[in-house]
Design a protein around this motif. Structure first.
Motif, mmCIF file in Angstrom:
data_model
loop_
_atom_site.group_PDB
_atom_site.id
_atom_site.type_symbol
_atom_site.label_atom_id
_atom_site.label_comp_id
_atom_site.label_asym_id
_atom_site.label_seq_id
_atom_site.Cartn_x
_atom_site.Cartn_y
_atom_site.Cartn_z
ATOM 1 N N LEU A 181 -8.811 -10.119 -1.900
ATOM 2 C CA LEU A 181 -9.053 -9.153 -2.971
ATOM 3 C C LEU A 181 -8.586 -7.802 -2.459
ATOM 4 N N MET A 182 -7.667 -7.188 -3.197
ATOM 5 C CA MET A 182 -7.027 -5.991 -2.679
ATOM 6 C C MET A 182 -6.789 -4.987 -3.792
ATOM 7 N N ARG A 183 -7.014 -3.727 -3.463
ATOM 8 C CA ARG A 183 -6.585 -2.666 -4.371
ATOM 9 C C ARG A 183 -5.176 -2.251 -4.002
ATOM 10 N N GLY A 184 -4.306 -2.235 -4.988
ATOM 11 C CA GLY A 184 -2.965 -1.711 -4.818
ATOM 12 C C GLY A 184 -2.785 -0.571 -5.806
ATOM 13 N N GLY A 185 -2.661 0.661 -5.312
ATOM 14 C CA GLY A 185 -2.562 1.808 -6.206
ATOM 15 C C GLY A 185 -3.809 1.932 -7.054
ATOM 16 N N THR A 186 -3.608 2.034 -8.377
ATOM 17 C CA THR A 186 -4.741 2.152 -9.297
ATOM 18 C C THR A 186 -5.060 0.828 -9.971
ATOM 19 N N GLY A 201 11.215 6.593 -6.894
ATOM 20 C CA GLY A 201 10.072 5.994 -6.212
ATOM 21 C C GLY A 201 8.804 6.799 -6.333
ATOM 22 N N PHE A 202 7.754 6.285 -5.717
ATOM 23 C CA PHE A 202 6.462 6.955 -5.756
ATOM 24 C C PHE A 202 5.689 6.625 -4.488
ATOM 25 N N SER A 203 4.606 7.344 -4.298
ATOM 26 C CA SER A 203 3.689 7.056 -3.197
ATOM 27 C C SER A 203 2.402 6.465 -3.756
ATOM 28 N N ARG A 204 1.848 5.539 -3.014
ATOM 29 C CA ARG A 204 0.595 4.903 -3.396
ATOM 30 C C ARG A 204 -0.270 4.709 -2.153
ATOM 31 N N THR A 205 -1.500 4.322 -2.346
ATOM 32 C CA THR A 205 -2.358 3.847 -1.266
ATOM 33 C C THR A 205 -2.795 2.428 -1.629
ATOM 34 N N ALA A 206 -3.222 1.679 -0.631
ATOM 35 C CA ALA A 206 -3.722 0.321 -0.865
ATOM 36 C C ALA A 206 -4.798 0.024 0.164
ATOM 37 N N ARG A 207 -5.679 -0.891 -0.187
ATOM 38 C CA ARG A 207 -6.754 -1.234 0.758
ATOM 39 C C ARG A 207 -7.211 -2.664 0.531
ATOM 40 N N ARG A 208 -7.243 -3.410 1.622
ATOM 41 C CA ARG A 208 -7.832 -4.757 1.584
ATOM 42 C C ARG A 208 -9.339 -4.607 1.391
ATOM 43 N N GLY A 254 0.919 -14.155 -17.866
ATOM 44 C CA GLY A 254 2.288 -13.703 -18.083
ATOM 45 C C GLY A 254 2.997 -13.373 -16.786
ATOM 46 N N TYR A 255 4.289 -13.706 -16.758
ATOM 47 C CA TYR A 255 5.138 -13.427 -15.605
ATOM 48 C C TYR A 255 6.373 -12.616 -16.001
ATOM 49 N N THR A 256 6.313 -11.961 -17.164
ATOM 50 C CA THR A 256 7.525 -11.362 -17.717
ATOM 51 C C THR A 256 7.956 -10.085 -17.029
ATOM 52 N N GLY A 257 7.085 -9.419 -16.302
ATOM 53 C CA GLY A 257 7.460 -8.170 -15.649
ATOM 54 C C GLY A 257 6.777 -8.028 -14.310
ATOM 55 N N ASN A 258 6.888 -6.844 -13.736
ATOM 56 C CA ASN A 258 6.285 -6.550 -12.447
ATOM 57 C C ASN A 258 5.196 -5.498 -12.635
ATOM 58 N N CYS A 259 4.371 -5.303 -11.628
ATOM 59 C CA CYS A 259 3.349 -4.252 -11.635
ATOM 60 C C CYS A 259 3.580 -3.362 -10.426
ATOM 61 N N GLY A 260 3.827 -2.082 -10.687
ATOM 62 C CA GLY A 260 4.108 -1.166 -9.588
ATOM 63 C C GLY A 260 2.931 -0.963 -8.674
ATOM 64 N N ASN A 261 1.731 -0.905 -9.231
ATOM 65 C CA ASN A 261 0.561 -0.680 -8.391
ATOM 66 C C ASN A 261 0.261 -1.882 -7.511
ATOM 67 N N ILE A 262 0.242 -3.070 -8.101
ATOM 68 C CA ILE A 262 0.024 -4.269 -7.290
ATOM 69 C C ILE A 262 1.130 -4.432 -6.252
ATOM 70 N N SER A 263 2.360 -4.026 -6.601
ATOM 71 C CA SER A 263 3.472 -4.100 -5.649
ATOM 72 C C SER A 263 3.197 -3.293 -4.393
ATOM 73 N N SER A 264 2.467 -2.186 -4.545
ATOM 74 C CA SER A 264 2.218 -1.334 -3.382
ATOM 75 C C SER A 264 1.301 -1.995 -2.372
#
Length: 389
Positions: A13-18, A366-373, A93-103
């Motif tokens: 379980l992980m937070r990626g971005g928001t 591009g952008f900057s994000r934070t993430a946390r396990r 759905g698999y039609t697109g990507n998520c920028g936050n989860i990608s981070s």
């Protein structure tokens, strides 16, 4: 592992971005197909508006999945598949990507040993299988693990964290193959009520349709309740999104967009910068932003700004004559400052002239994000869910 009537699968379980979601090793899941889909929906607790019998958080931004594996491509370190799981509908759905989860993919890959860790900074090349595009994540590392503590502030996330730099410049045309899927900077979309709406349909990160907030009777400073509880507006957004999807070749019938292309295109209302309040009742100043944006995802207001939405918005802002360019007031070269319901988020955008339409080439996007396990988990699911019905 089997325990009575239930089996288990490992996940993080992980937070990626928001956003927040479940991250899996692809090898721990069934092959792609109906069995995997049933498993992922059951783990999240879908369909149920509260997702009370699963791990989802009853919001689109907390009902997401990342599936990661070593890449077989020479230009990537890992393959990453994004899944958006519906909440009260039995859909995935698999039609697109998520920028936050990608981070979160880079930190996950480093911590799980999929990519060798280099203390200081580790670059992770991510092949997103949904779009076939490559993302580059520069992840801060200490002691062989993705760094968590830092000074970077991400609006929509409490506190500060270690800054992850994401370069999306190679995701132009992510789904349709072109920055402007229709070949036009502005499309005129005729609504059922007879109005003709100026719209810029753009594809970078994910496809999105951008319109002026004022054309829908909005200021651009609205918060969740003002939009989500406005049934008439939500129906208009569905129509707008559906007709934009047809123009972009994402579906054939506009009124089937929620079935055939539920996540994309994103739909965004844009407005010139102005003072407004955030969801936390904090004041943000118009002089600190380039424009305001209210982004709708799965027919609900996004509480901040989707990562892919911010990439697409930044790209559209640099296309001369676009709806976005018409309201943006750029304060700093190389940056777009987006005012949204949770604050102000910068996107890095550097361009060079191009000889063909849309007359712009992106050298950095591009952008900057934070993430946390948040948790290493053994998730349980009823074994019966895997049986074909």
């Amino acid at each position: 592992m089997s325990t009575g009537e239930q089996d288990t699968v490992r996940c993080v379980l992980m937070r990626g971005g928001t956003s927040k979601g479940l991250y899996f090793h692809e090898s721990d899941l069934p092959e792609p197909g109906p069995v995997r889909d049933r498993l992922l929906k059951r783990l999240m607790g879908t369909p149920d508006v509260l997702q009370i019998d699963g791990l989802g958080g009853s919001r689109p931004i907390t009902s997401k999945v990342a599936i990661v594996a070593p890449s077989t491509r020479d230009d990537a370190d890992v393959d990453y598949t994004f899944a958006q799981i519906a909440i009260n509908h039995d859909d995935i759905g698999y039609t697109g990507n998520c920028g936050n989860i990608s981070s979160g993919v880079g930190p996950f890959a480093i911590d799980e040993g999929l990519v060798p860790a280099v203390d200081g900074s580790t670059e992770v090349r991510i092949h997103n299988t949904n779009t076939g595009k490559i993302l580059h994540a520069r992840v801060p590392v200490t002691g062989g693990r993705a760094k968590v503590d830092g000074e970077f502030v991400l609006p929509g996330v409490p506190g500060t964290g270690a800054e992850i730099l994401m370069d999306w410049s190679k995701t132009v045309g992510a789904k349709t193959g072109k920055l402007l899927p229709t070949g036009r900077v502005v499309d005129i979309i005729e609504m059922a009520d007879g109005r003709h709406i100026d719209a810029t349909i753009c594809d970078a990160g994910n496809p999105a349709v951008w319109v002026r907030a004022s054309d829908f009777g909005l200021t651009g400073s609205e918060l969740s309740q003002e939009i989500n509880d406005n049934a008439t507006l939500i129906e208009q957004v569905r129509e707008l999104r559906g007709k934009a999807a047809v123009l972009a070749g994402l579906c054939t019938e506009w009124n089937a967009v929620d079935r055939d292309s539920p996540g994309i295109p994103l739909a965004g209302f844009v407005a010139p910068p102005a003072d407004h309040l955030t969801l936390n009742d904090s004041a943000v100043a118009g002089q600190d932003m380039d424009l305001r944006c209210r982004l709708l995802f799965l027919n609900r207001l996004h509480e901040s700004i989707a990562g892919t939405g911010s990439i697409c918005l930044a790209a559209a802002s640099r296309v001369p004559g676009s709806v976005v360019a018409s309201v943006a007031e750029t304060r700093e070269e190389g940056t777009l400052l987006i005012g949204h319901p949770s604050g102000i988020t910068p996107v890095w955008v550097e361009t060079a002239p191009a000889g063909t339409t849309p007359s712009v080439h992106f050298e950095l996007l591009g952008f900057s994000r934070t993430a946390r396990r948040l948790m290493d988990a053994t998730a349980y699911y009823p074994r019966s869910i895997l049986i074909e019905r």
